[in-house]
Enzyme design. Structure first.
Site, PDB file in Angstrom:
ATOM      1  N   LEU A 151      34.615  31.274  44.332  1.00  0.00           N
ATOM      2  CA  LEU A 151      35.615  30.205  44.229  1.00  0.00           C
ATOM      3  C   LEU A 151      37.023  30.790  44.340  1.00  0.00           C
ATOM      4  O   LEU A 151      37.265  31.952  43.994  1.00  0.00           O
ATOM      5  CB  LEU A 151      35.463  29.421  42.926  1.00  0.00           C
ATOM      6  CG  LEU A 151      35.665  30.107  41.566  1.00  0.00           C
ATOM      7  CD1 LEU A 151      37.122  30.345  41.242  1.00  0.00           C
ATOM      8  CD2 LEU A 151      35.014  29.278  40.482  1.00  0.00           C
ATOM      9  N   CYS A 261      42.137  38.974  41.632  1.00  0.00           N
ATOM     10  CA  CYS A 261      40.949  39.491  42.327  1.00  0.00           C
ATOM     11  C   CYS A 261      41.238  40.543  43.400  1.00  0.00           C
ATOM     12  O   CYS A 261      40.772  41.667  43.300  1.00  0.00           O
ATOM     13  CB  CYS A 261      40.171  38.331  42.934  1.00  0.00           C
ATOM     14  SG  CYS A 261      39.403  37.310  41.674  1.00  0.00           S
TER      15      CYS A 261
END
Ligand code: NAD
Length: 438
Positions: A151, A261
């Site tokens: 996601l 991330c």
């Protein structure tokens, strides 16, 4: 199905809420009491488009529950998802203490068969480590699977509800049976659930993020070259992107990639490679380029103004990308710190991330405004750092009349060059010719 999600942050809360949305009962666990108190009171703790609506609905239907008790989670659910932090350590490796400690604790509470499914981004071999830890503590049967999460913050609900693919690393038929049932509602349009061995699954997540980071750094270098030799990266991007082998997404240069991330996953993959005696040369360059790119816009500002000591700069955008309040590793932080150290005064606006900045960087002498145009008053230039939608078609006339000088540094290439020319702005962007007033 009864599901437990351990760690109720960006991934855990979206995962838990979206699993509840299709009829499962989900118990979300966290150690952060302040967060839990809010969630139990029906107050959402992150900004994520579309999440609040389904969060409230599933709390009301009692399909979404919260607790601080890991024991309760292990008693409650057969499938236990881990959505725990794996932050970077000093040496770039992923810190596995949260995942491994929780695994140890889970093992101590197990009384019947459990599947521990890891959604955190973890280095190759982590599932094997988790398996060994649990085996050393209990004889109760279990499986450990890897289910990397793809996601994207800002579109997390959409991504979870309609994933382009779901990857599961397991060799257990029982796990496959459970995952087939659990994920079926999300894959009705035919997108695949891809099974593979756990090691490949763990590596798939890093390979995806590292490749996307590579695309960004490549375009940022291409943009740097455009600025030197004369060329327009926007046109080059279109020319390249129409080649179906390349594709037109993720080809936008900017102020460097950030977020929770890409930076940490690139670092972790470089580290894993080193650990195994391999030099991941491309990724080392990707990281270096990204570091340089974050300062690039500051260099442009300094080149234009010279001394910044008496200058006030209006900054639009603090979040690492639009549609999120997440400021982890946001390029804005590097840009702001550099500008402040050069003596500039910063007046900033962001549609949702101001509170995050105030919470995590209360010491930074930034003035915040309630709307984007107030930041311009008495400012010497506008600096665009995040490409929020509301910055894309602004009131150019108001920008011009509010700023002391009609000067814009656009780190995201979002403004319209024809209109800027018409209004007589000085406009510098990334990898495109500078516009100067006639
Ligand atoms: P986060 O920091 O937002 O959430 C982690 C949560 O875990 C926090 O609420 C924290 O309080 C909780 N926690 C810490 N220790 C705990 C414990 N012992 N027991 C229970 N809860 C505990 O992190 P995140 O962004 O959700 O990321 C989680 C993992 O998912 C990371 O490995 C990340 O790399 C990966 N991931 C993140 C994204 C993203 O966009 N954020 C996307 C894909 C994958």
């Amino acid at each position: 199905m009864k599901i437990a999600v351990i760690g109720t942050g960006y991934v855990g809360l979206v995962t838990g809420t979206c699993f509840a949305e299709t009829g499962n009962t989900v118990l979300c666990i966290d150690v952060d009491q302040e967060k839990l108190n809010k969630l139990k009171a029906g107050i959402i703790t992150i900004y994520e488009p579309g999440l609040e609506l389904i969060f409230s609905r599933n709390i009301k239907e009692k399909r979404l529950l919260f607790s601080d008790s890991l024991k309760e989670a292990v008693d409650f659910a057969e499938i236990i998802f881990l959505a725990l932090p794996t932050p970077p350590m000093e040496d770039g490796s992923a810190d596995l203490q949260y995942v491994l400690n929780v695994a140890k604790e889970i093992a101590g509470y197990m009384k019947s068969y459990k599947v521990i499914v890891n959604k955190s981004t973890v280095p190759v071999g982590t599932a094997d480590k988790v398996t060994e830890i649990i085996k050393s503590i209990t004889n109760v049967p279990f499986d450990v699977a890897s289910n990397p999460e793809f996601l994207r913050e800002g579109s997390a609900v959409e991504d979870f509800m309609k994933p382009e693919r779901v990857v599961v690393g397991t060799s257990s038929e029982k796990v496959k049976e459970l995952m087939d049932i659990l994920y079926a509602p999300y894959l009705r349009s035919g997108n695949p659930l891809i099974y593979m061995d756990v090691r490949s699954s763990e590596l798939t997540k890093y390979a995806s993020n590292a490749f996307l980071a590579t695309k960004i750094s490549f375009m940022n270098e291409m943009a740097q070259l455009c600025e030197i030799v004369g060329g327009n990266i926007d046109l080059i991007r279109k020319g390249m992107g129409t080649d179906s082998r390349i594709g037109n997404r993720f080809l936008f240069p900017g102020v460097g990639y950030g977020g929770s991330c890409f930076p940490k996953d690139v670092k972790a993959l470089i580290h894993t490679s080193h650990e195994h005696g391999y030099n991941f040369k491309i990724l080392e360059a990707v990281e270096k380029v990204n570091t340089i790119q974050k300062s690039h816009i500051v260099k442009k500002i300094v080149k234009y103004f010279g001394d910044l000591k008496q200058k006030q700069l209006a900054l639009w955008g603090l979040a690492f990308k639009p549609n999120t309040d997440d400021i982890r590793e946001a390029p804005s932080l590097v840009i702001i710190n550099e500008l402040l150290s050069l003596g500039a005064k910063i007046v900033a606006f962001d549609p949702v991330a101001i509170e995050s900045y105030k919470k995590y960087y209360p010491h930074l002498p930034i003035q915040y405004t309630d709307n984007q145009y107030d930041a311009l008053i008495n400012s010497d230039a506008l600096v665009i750092v995040t490409e929020w939608n509301e910055f894309r078609t602004p009131d150019y006339s108001l920008i011009k009349s509010s700023l002391k000088n009609p000067v814009i540094f656009d780190g995201r290439n979002i403004l319209d060059t024809h209109i800027l020319k018409k209004y007589g702005f000085y406009y510098e962007s990334i990898g495109k010719p500078t516009i100067k007033p006639q």
